[in-house]
Design a protein around this motif. Structure first.
Motif, PDB file in Angstrom:
ATOM      1  N   TYR A 458       0.848  -1.204   0.000  1.00 61.96           N
ATOM      2  CA  TYR A 458       0.000   0.000   0.000  1.00 61.96           C
ATOM      3  C   TYR A 458       0.883   1.254   0.000  1.00 61.96           C
ATOM      4  O   TYR A 458       0.896   2.023   0.976  1.00 61.96           O
ATOM      5  N   PRO A 459       1.628   1.498  -1.074  1.00 62.14           N
ATOM      6  CA  PRO A 459       2.592   2.620  -1.082  1.00 62.14           C
ATOM      7  C   PRO A 459       1.935   3.986  -0.979  1.00 62.14           C
ATOM      8  O   PRO A 459       2.544   4.918  -0.429  1.00 62.14           O
ATOM      9  N   LYS A 460       0.707   4.150  -1.502  1.00 63.73           N
ATOM     10  CA  LYS A 460       0.040   5.459  -1.441  1.00 63.73           C
ATOM     11  C   LYS A 460      -0.483   5.762  -0.041  1.00 63.73           C
ATOM     12  O   LYS A 460      -0.623   6.924   0.334  1.00 63.73           O
ATOM     13  N   ILE A 461      -0.784   4.706   0.708  1.00 68.61           N
ATOM     14  CA  ILE A 461      -1.270   4.889   2.077  1.00 68.61           C
ATOM     15  C   ILE A 461      -0.116   5.151   3.035  1.00 68.61           C
ATOM     16  O   ILE A 461      -0.202   6.002   3.918  1.00 68.61           O
ATOM     17  N   MET A 462       0.987   4.433   2.843  1.00 67.37           N
ATOM     18  CA  MET A 462       2.102   4.480   3.791  1.00 67.37           C
ATOM     19  C   MET A 462       3.016   5.679   3.526  1.00 67.37           C
ATOM     20  O   MET A 462       4.173   5.546   3.125  1.00 67.37           O
ATOM     21  N   THR A 463       2.474   6.864   3.747  1.00 65.34           N
ATOM     22  CA  THR A 463       3.274   8.092   3.683  1.00 65.34           C
ATOM     23  C   THR A 463       4.073   8.240   4.977  1.00 65.34           C
ATOM     24  O   THR A 463       3.931   7.437   5.911  1.00 65.34           O
ATOM     25  N   ASP A 464       4.905   9.273   5.042  1.00 67.25           N
ATOM     26  CA  ASP A 464       5.700   9.499   6.250  1.00 67.25           C
ATOM     27  C   ASP A 464       4.814   9.671   7.479  1.00 67.25           C
ATOM     28  O   ASP A 464       5.130   9.161   8.569  1.00 67.25           O
ATOM     29  N   GLU A 465       3.692  10.401   7.321  1.00 62.94           N
ATOM     30  CA  GLU A 465       2.777  10.605   8.441  1.00 62.94           C
ATOM     31  C   GLU A 465       2.126   9.288   8.866  1.00 62.94           C
ATOM     32  O   GLU A 465       1.954   9.019  10.057  1.00 62.94           O
ATOM     33  N   SER A 466       1.778   8.451   7.879  1.00 59.75           N
ATOM     34  CA  SER A 466       1.160   7.159   8.189  1.00 59.75           C
ATOM     35  C   SER A 466       2.144   6.231   8.889  1.00 59.75           C
ATOM     36  O   SER A 466       1.777   5.498   9.818  1.00 59.75           O
ATOM     37  N   ILE A 467       3.406   6.273   8.443  1.00 61.37           N
ATOM     38  CA  ILE A 467       4.429   5.436   9.082  1.00 61.37           C
ATOM     39  C   ILE A 467       4.626   5.856  10.535  1.00 61.37           C
ATOM     40  O   ILE A 467       4.774   5.009  11.431  1.00 61.37           O
ATOM     41  N   ARG A 468       4.585   7.181  10.786  1.00 62.29           N
ATOM     42  CA  ARG A 468       4.710   7.657  12.174  1.00 62.29           C
ATOM     43  C   ARG A 468       3.533   7.165  13.022  1.00 62.29           C
ATOM     44  O   ARG A 468       3.701   6.796  14.185  1.00 62.29           O
ATOM     45  N   ALA A 469       2.338   7.161  12.418  1.00 62.99           N
ATOM     46  CA  ALA A 469       1.159   6.678  13.158  1.00 62.99           C
ATOM     47  C   ALA A 469       1.297   5.183  13.485  1.00 62.99           C
ATOM     48  O   ALA A 469       0.973   4.757  14.608  1.00 62.99           O
ATOM     49  N   VAL A 470       1.756   4.414  12.515  1.00 66.89           N
ATOM     50  CA  VAL A 470       1.927   2.972  12.750  1.00 66.89           C
ATOM     51  C   VAL A 470       3.005   2.724  13.801  1.00 66.89           C
ATOM     52  O   VAL A 470       2.862   1.861  14.678  1.00 66.89           O
ATOM     53  N   ARG A 471       4.089   3.507  13.746  1.00 66.34           N
ATOM     54  CA  ARG A 471       5.147   3.353  14.758  1.00 66.34           C
ATOM     55  C   ARG A 471       4.616   3.710  16.152  1.00 66.34           C
ATOM     56  O   ARG A 471       5.003   3.092  17.151  1.00 66.34           O
ATOM     57  N   HIS A 472       3.757   4.707  16.216  1.00 65.84           N
ATOM     58  CA  HIS A 472       3.123   5.067  17.480  1.00 65.84           C
ATOM     59  C   HIS A 472       2.331   3.890  18.024  1.00 65.84           C
ATOM     60  O   HIS A 472       2.388   3.572  19.219  1.00 65.84           O
ATOM     61  N   TRP A 473       1.605   3.220  17.142  1.00 61.15           N
ATOM     62  CA  TRP A 473       0.809   2.045  17.551  1.00 61.15           C
ATOM     63  C   TRP A 473       1.722   0.876  17.932  1.00 61.15           C
ATOM     64  O   TRP A 473       1.456   0.160  18.906  1.00 61.15           O
ATOM     65  N   LEU A 474       2.820   0.688  17.196  1.00 66.09           N
ATOM     66  CA  LEU A 474       3.744  -0.400  17.493  1.00 66.09           C
ATOM     67  C   LEU A 474       4.448  -0.203  18.826  1.00 66.09           C
ATOM     68  O   LEU A 474       4.850  -1.186  19.479  1.00 66.09           O
ATOM     69  N   ALA A 475       4.619   1.039  19.246  1.00 67.40           N
ATOM     70  CA  ALA A 475       5.301   1.318  20.513  1.00 67.40           C
ATOM     71  C   ALA A 475       4.455   0.953  21.720  1.00 67.40           C
ATOM     72  O   ALA A 475       4.971   0.898  22.846  1.00 67.40           O
ATOM     73  N   ALA A 476       3.165   0.706  21.502  1.00 71.20           N
ATOM     74  CA  ALA A 476       2.288   0.323  22.609  1.00 71.20           C
ATOM     75  C   ALA A 476       2.627  -1.096  23.056  1.00 71.20           C
ATOM     76  O   ALA A 476       2.604  -2.035  22.252  1.00 71.20           O
ATOM     77  N   GLY A 477       2.909  -1.272  24.329  1.00 68.60           N
ATOM     78  CA  GLY A 477       3.331  -2.576  24.835  1.00 68.60           C
ATOM     79  C   GLY A 477       2.212  -3.425  25.377  1.00 68.60           C
ATOM     80  O   GLY A 477       2.395  -4.632  25.605  1.00 68.60           O
ATOM     81  N   THR A 478       1.032  -2.843  25.608  1.00 64.01           N
ATOM     82  CA  THR A 478      -0.103  -3.597  26.144  1.00 64.01           C
ATOM     83  C   THR A 478      -1.330  -3.374  25.270  1.00 64.01           C
ATOM     84  O   THR A 478      -1.378  -2.443  24.456  1.00 64.01           O
ATOM     85  N   GLN A 479      -2.322  -4.222  25.475  1.00 62.74           N
ATOM     86  CA  GLN A 479      -3.541  -4.110  24.682  1.00 62.74           C
ATOM     87  C   GLN A 479      -4.278  -2.805  24.981  1.00 62.74           C
ATOM     88  O   GLN A 479      -4.874  -2.195  24.084  1.00 62.74           O
ATOM     89  N   ILE A 480      -4.219  -2.366  26.230  1.00 63.73           N
ATOM     90  CA  ILE A 480      -4.891  -1.111  26.600  1.00 63.73           C
ATOM     91  C   ILE A 480      -4.232   0.065  25.878  1.00 63.73           C
ATOM     92  O   ILE A 480      -4.915   0.959  25.355  1.00 63.73           O
ATOM     93  N   GLU A 481      -2.906   0.064  25.833  1.00 56.94           N
ATOM     94  CA  GLU A 481      -2.195   1.137  25.137  1.00 56.94           C
ATOM     95  C   GLU A 481      -2.482   1.102  23.638  1.00 56.94           C
ATOM     96  O   GLU A 481      -2.627   2.155  23.005  1.00 56.94           O
TER      97      GLU A 481
END
Length: 558
Positions: A458-481
């Protein structure tokens, strides 16, 4: 009966007894005898469906002596560089010292030969071993289904097991000169003169890389191929083997790959059970110290799937060494066996891999695009960052060259060639595939695998801003986060799904997709988080904890 006839009968008996003793002398070690539920045990005891083979006194003692000799040989083999250096410094490597030493070695070999002959005699006097060796010889002469069924009642050294399937029984267009096709790192383009000069200048590096890869490098990467470790794990592996055969009615088979390696496999057929998953075959790819006897095969078994497990080259009963080419060759013959011998369609197959098994799994789906789906548990995108983590920084150029030349486990690159559904399982406390430590979840290379997959598809979706959002989600260590991050971006699952299905309905759906090119940055970020959540699940545990069946599920398909 006259004396001549009696003499001939006696001679015939002696000849047959001698021949049987030779079979026992050179025959394999027998570990366990499996029996079907309607059989009774030879000594009249009931209960278990199988029992460990019990050698008698002479065979037991001689087998112990030969076993210790094998251990001493393994120890001397692995320590030979240090041992030779020590002997050289002490002045023992000279003709005056080597001659008496060779005499001692010769005497020891003659004694061991005598011990082996006595072991053959002990086996010859054991009716269980005689029954086994008779069945084995009959199966070698006539490999019918009936004989194979009789042979399957015995667990013995797998190198003596007759081959059940070979790669050349079916035509395989994927074979090249060295075996099946692999993705190679792109060469650096230089002029002819520069290329020759560079080759001469880097020759020492090439030699050193080869020595590292073929000595301790391969053993560090695949410790399960070390003979001493396998000897230590043998009781556990035999117990797991017995469980698969006696409780799950597993069928053991020997496959011959295109490089000549023999691959040890175990198949559990659930198609006749009538369950919802029995007609789906899960092919399991183990980790770098994993064996199908005690590995990830247990997870889909608990879910009622038909399961095919196999051991890496050099692991368990498989022969060879686990370099990438040999690994891919083994995976190829396993898939060919599943399709042409077991009768499964590629669309009925799900490949499930744990840890380093992601390499063969991603190769399989790259090469057989019709495969139904792929589940990667605790896997990584590329071996190089993990190899650099455990080696000194000063070795970085050498490590890079060695990995790319001999151990190029490029999982992400292969995965991006696959068009089907993928599920990644990330261990939140993983201590193996993190480049800093288990407490730093963002150093988990599973994150990079997810990002590379989404960026390709999905190259059109995965812009720099989208990658930052996904990294934000990946940094969550628990289900609540995770839920907190997901909610903060106001992701609407129904809207995201409708966008993807609308795009899919209007055009060819081969990846990469151009969906998202006319979308706002906010919409792309929401779609990116939705896709990340569908492609990756978190499992709150360490790298080696067995995956429970509740965490194993079919990959999401839009």
């Amino acid at each position: 009966m006259d004396k001549i006839t009696a003499y001939k009968i006696k001679q015939l008996y002696v000849r047959m007894a001698s021949w049987m003793w030779l079979r026992c002398l050179f025959g394999p070690n027998l570990h366990r005898i499996h029996r079907s539920p309607d059989q009774t045990r030879a000594d009249g005891r009931a209960g278990r469906r199988g029992w460990n083979y019990q050698p008698r006194g002479l065979e037991r003692h001689t087998d112990s002596i030969l076993g210790w000799a094998s251990v001493l040989w393994s120890l001397s083999y692995y320590s030979s560089p240090l041992l030779l250096c020590y002997l050289y410094r002490k002045g023992y490597i000279c003709s005056s010292k080597l001659v008496p030493f060779s005499q001692y070695v010769g005497t020891a070999l003659v004694c061991l030969l005598g011990v082996a002959c006595l072991r053959g005699w002990g086996r010859w006097r054991n009716p269980e071993y005689l029954q086994f060796i008779t069945v084995l010889e009959e199966t070698r002469k006539n490999h019918t289904h009936s004989n194979k069924k009789k042979l399957a009642c015995f667990d013995f050294d797998f190198k003596h097991w007759p081959a059940d399937f070979s790669w050349n029984e079916v035509s395989s267009p994927k074979l090249s000169k060295g075996g099946v096709s692999l993705l190679k790192p792109e060469p650096k383009h230089r002029g002819a003169a520069d290329s020759v000069l560079s080759s001469v200048r880097t020759l020492p590096c090439h030699i050193l890389s080869y020595l590292i890869a073929h000595s301790f490098g391969r053993r560090m990467l695949y410790p399960g191929s070390v003979g001493l470790l396998q000897k230590a794990m043998r009781p556990m592996l035999q117990q797991g083997q017995a469980r698969l055969v006696e409780e799950y009615e597993g069928q053991r088979n020997k496959l011959v790959a295109c490089d000549g390696n023999e691959i040890d496999t175990m198949f559990v057929d659930r198609r006749r059970d009538g369950g919802p998953h029995g007609k789906t075959l899960v092919i399991c790819c183990e980790g770098n110290a994993g064996f199908y006897e005690v590995g990830c095969m247990n997870t889909p078994l608990e879910g009622g799937y038909s399961v095919l497990g196999w051991n890496h080259p050099g692991f368990g009963g498989s022969t060879g060494v686990p370099f990438p080419q040999n690994e891919a060759n083994a995976m190829d013959v396993v898939i060919q066996f599943a399709v042409h011998k077991l009768g499964f369609q590629l669309t009925d197959i799900v490949v499930y891999a744990w840890s380093i098994g992601g390499f063969t799994a991603s190769w399989a789906v790259m090469s057989y695009l019709e495969i139904q789906g792929l589940v990667l548990d605790a896997s990584f995108d590329d071996l190089l960052p993990l190899a650099q983590k455990v080696m000194p920084d000063s070795w970085r150029p050498l490590v890079t060259h060695t990995v790319r030349q001999y151990m190029n486990l490029n999982n992400a690159e292969q995965l991006c060639k696959y068009q089907g559904p993928v599920l990644l399982i990330r261990r939140t406390k993983d201590e193996i595939i993190t480049t800093t430590g288990p407490e730093d979840i963002m150093s988990n290379r599973g994150n990079d695998l997810l990002l590379k997959l989404l960026q390709y598809r999905y190259p059109k979706i995965m812009t720099d801003e989208s990658i930052r959002a996904v990294r934000h989600w990946l940094a969550a260590g628990t289900q609540i986060e995770e839920e907190s991050v997901y909610t903060s971006y106001e992701v609407d699952d129904d809207w995201c799904l409708s966008v993807l299905r609308s795009y899919q309905a209007d055009r060819e759906t081969f990846f990469p997709w151009s969906v998202g090119e006319d979308m706002t940055l906010e919409g792309r970020g929401q779609l990116a988080l939705f896709l990340a959540r569908k492609h990756m699940r978190n499992f709150d545990n360490t790298h080696c904890t067995p995956l429970p069946i509740s965490e194993f599920q079919h990959p999401w398909r839009p």
